[in-house]
Design a protein around this motif. Structure first.
Motif, short mmCIF file in Angstrom:
data_model
loop_
_atom_site.label_atom_id
_atom_site.label_comp_id
_atom_site.label_asym_id
_atom_site.label_seq_id
_atom_site.Cartn_x
_atom_site.Cartn_y
_atom_site.Cartn_z
N ARG A 1 0.83 -1.21 0.00
CA ARG A 1 0.00 0.00 0.00
C ARG A 1 0.87 1.26 0.00
NH1 ARG A 1 -5.37 -0.93 0.56
NH2 ARG A 1 -5.98 -3.02 1.28
N GLN A 2 1.98 1.22 0.69
CA GLN A 2 2.90 2.37 0.64
C GLN A 2 3.44 2.57 -0.77
OE1 GLN A 2 5.51 1.00 3.79
NE2 GLN A 2 4.81 2.62 5.17
N LEU A 3 3.76 1.46 -1.43
CA LEU A 3 4.24 1.55 -2.80
C LEU A 3 3.16 2.10 -3.73
CD1 LEU A 3 6.44 -1.60 -3.49
CD2 LEU A 3 7.06 0.78 -3.90
N GLU A 4 1.93 1.68 -3.51
CA GLU A 4 0.83 2.20 -4.31
C GLU A 4 0.75 3.73 -4.20
OE1 GLU A 4 -4.03 2.18 -4.01
OE2 GLU A 4 -2.98 0.29 -3.61
N GLU A 5 0.87 4.25 -2.98
CA GLU A 5 0.85 5.70 -2.76
C GLU A 5 2.05 6.38 -3.43
OE1 GLU A 5 0.58 6.53 1.38
OE2 GLU A 5 -1.27 5.40 1.66
N MET A 6 3.22 5.78 -3.29
CA MET A 6 4.43 6.36 -3.88
C MET A 6 4.32 6.45 -5.40
SD MET A 6 7.20 4.38 -1.46
CE MET A 6 8.63 4.85 -2.42
N MET A 7 3.74 5.42 -6.02
CA MET A 7 3.60 5.44 -7.47
C MET A 7 2.55 6.46 -7.90
SD MET A 7 5.96 3.45 -8.40
CE MET A 7 5.64 3.41 -10.16
N GLN A 8 1.49 6.60 -7.12
CA GLN A 8 0.47 7.59 -7.45
C GLN A 8 1.04 9.01 -7.43
OE1 GLN A 8 -2.92 7.07 -4.89
NE2 GLN A 8 -3.55 5.14 -5.86
N GLU A 9 1.94 9.27 -6.48
CA GLU A 9 2.58 10.58 -6.42
C GLU A 9 3.42 10.86 -7.67
OE1 GLU A 9 4.87 10.76 -2.86
OE2 GLU A 9 3.13 10.69 -1.52
N ARG A 10 3.79 9.80 -8.38
CA ARG A 10 4.58 9.94 -9.61
C ARG A 10 3.71 9.81 -10.85
NH1 ARG A 10 7.36 8.49 -5.44
NH2 ARG A 10 9.60 8.91 -5.27
N GLY A 11 2.39 9.84 -10.66
CA GLY A 11 1.47 9.79 -11.79
C GLY A 11 1.20 8.41 -12.34
N VAL A 12 1.56 7.37 -11.59
CA VAL A 12 1.32 5.99 -12.01
C VAL A 12 0.29 5.38 -11.08
CG1 VAL A 12 2.33 3.72 -12.42
CG2 VAL A 12 3.67 5.78 -12.90
N PHE A 13 -0.87 5.01 -11.60
CA PHE A 13 -1.95 4.50 -10.77
C PHE A 13 -2.01 2.98 -10.92
CE2 PHE A 13 -2.78 8.91 -11.52
CZ PHE A 13 -3.27 9.36 -10.30
N VAL A 14 -1.41 2.33 -9.94
CA VAL A 14 -1.34 0.87 -9.93
C VAL A 14 -1.83 0.38 -8.57
CG1 VAL A 14 1.10 0.98 -9.23
CG2 VAL A 14 0.19 -1.15 -10.15
N ASP A 15 -2.67 -0.62 -8.57
CA ASP A 15 -3.22 -1.15 -7.33
C ASP A 15 -2.17 -1.98 -6.59
OD1 ASP A 15 -5.98 -1.59 -5.88
OD2 ASP A 15 -4.99 -3.55 -5.91
N HIS A 16 -2.24 -1.93 -5.27
CA HIS A 16 -1.26 -2.68 -4.47
C HIS A 16 -1.31 -4.18 -4.75
CE1 HIS A 16 -4.92 -2.80 -1.98
NE2 HIS A 16 -4.48 -3.98 -1.59
#
Length: 230
Positions: A29-44
């Motif tokens: 879930r932390q990785l999901e948030e980190m990727m979203q901050e970079r414009g990549v929307f991927v589910d955990h």
């Protein structure tokens, strides 16, 4: 050219996610948030599937490009919780701290220790000596190996000499702690392969041309370039 069939994300996104997950103390879930901050929307859950699918493939390739280890091993096992139940991660390092091998098992007994030693010796040849704690099961496994009539291995059961492998366990446990319990034995085995892979790269055990001049991350990507993720 790397390819990954059956996934809709570019391979470079997949590699970043699984590298971060196996290299650092992060949850999905932390990785999901980190990727979203970079414009990549991927589910955990997708990152979870990628880690389970691809990390053991990468670790398998590293074995083909792994520097030889020394002939004096320090062997020990540590605990890993899988679906609420403690399992056993057998590990060995040489006297310089380089990883020899590892094996996750459901039980802690002679049979498990024997499987670990056979796996390690197949990959890294027969050691001159093995240092371990006072475990009777581990000693019984080594006695059986020595009884096969092959090269005699010196066995030392001196706990303080095993500090190096006990310290090495900490690097693995530091990464697994935020993972909040593996849900299956397969998931644990595959993700641990990736964690051990990252740990070996950090210790300079990857042997590729020019890799000594590359960063930790770039060594990982150079290794990934050796396979086709299918």
């Amino acid at each position: 050219m790397l390819a990954a069939k059956g996934v809709r994300f570019p391979i470079d996104i997949i590699l970043v996610c699984i590298r971060w997950y196996a290299a650092y103390p992060l949850s999905y879930r932390q990785l999901e948030e980190m990727m979203q901050e970079r414009g990549v929307f991927v589910d955990h859950s997708s990152i979870n599937r990628w880690a389970i699918r691809f990390l053991p493939l990468l670790e398998k390739v590293l074995r083909k490009h792994k520097r030889p280890v020394g002939g004096s091993w320090r062997m020990d096992e540590t605990y890993i919780k899988v679906n609420g139940v403690w399992k056993y991660l057998y590990r060995a390092v040489d006297k310089e701290g380089k990883t020899v091998d590892f094996l996750l098992t459901a039980r802690r007994d002679k049979a498990a220790a024997l499987r670990f030693f056979d796996k390690a010796m197949k990959a890294s040849s027969v050691p001159e000596r093995v240092t371990m704690d006072k475990s009777g099961a581990n000693k019984a496994a080594m006695d059986e190996i020595n009884g096969r009539g092959e090269t005699l291995i010196i066995v030392r059961q001196v706990k303080y000499l095993n500090n190096i492998v006990e310290q090495d366990h900490r690097a693995i446990k530091r990464v697994t702690r935020p993972m909040l319990n593996f849900k299956s034995f397969r998931a644990a085995r595959n993700v641990l392969a990736g964690i051990e892979l990252m740990h070996m790269i950090r210790k300079g055990q990857l042997m590729l041309q020019g890799c000594s001049e590359l960063s930790f991350a770039d060594q990982f990507y150079a290794l990934a370039g050796k396979i086709r993720l299918v």
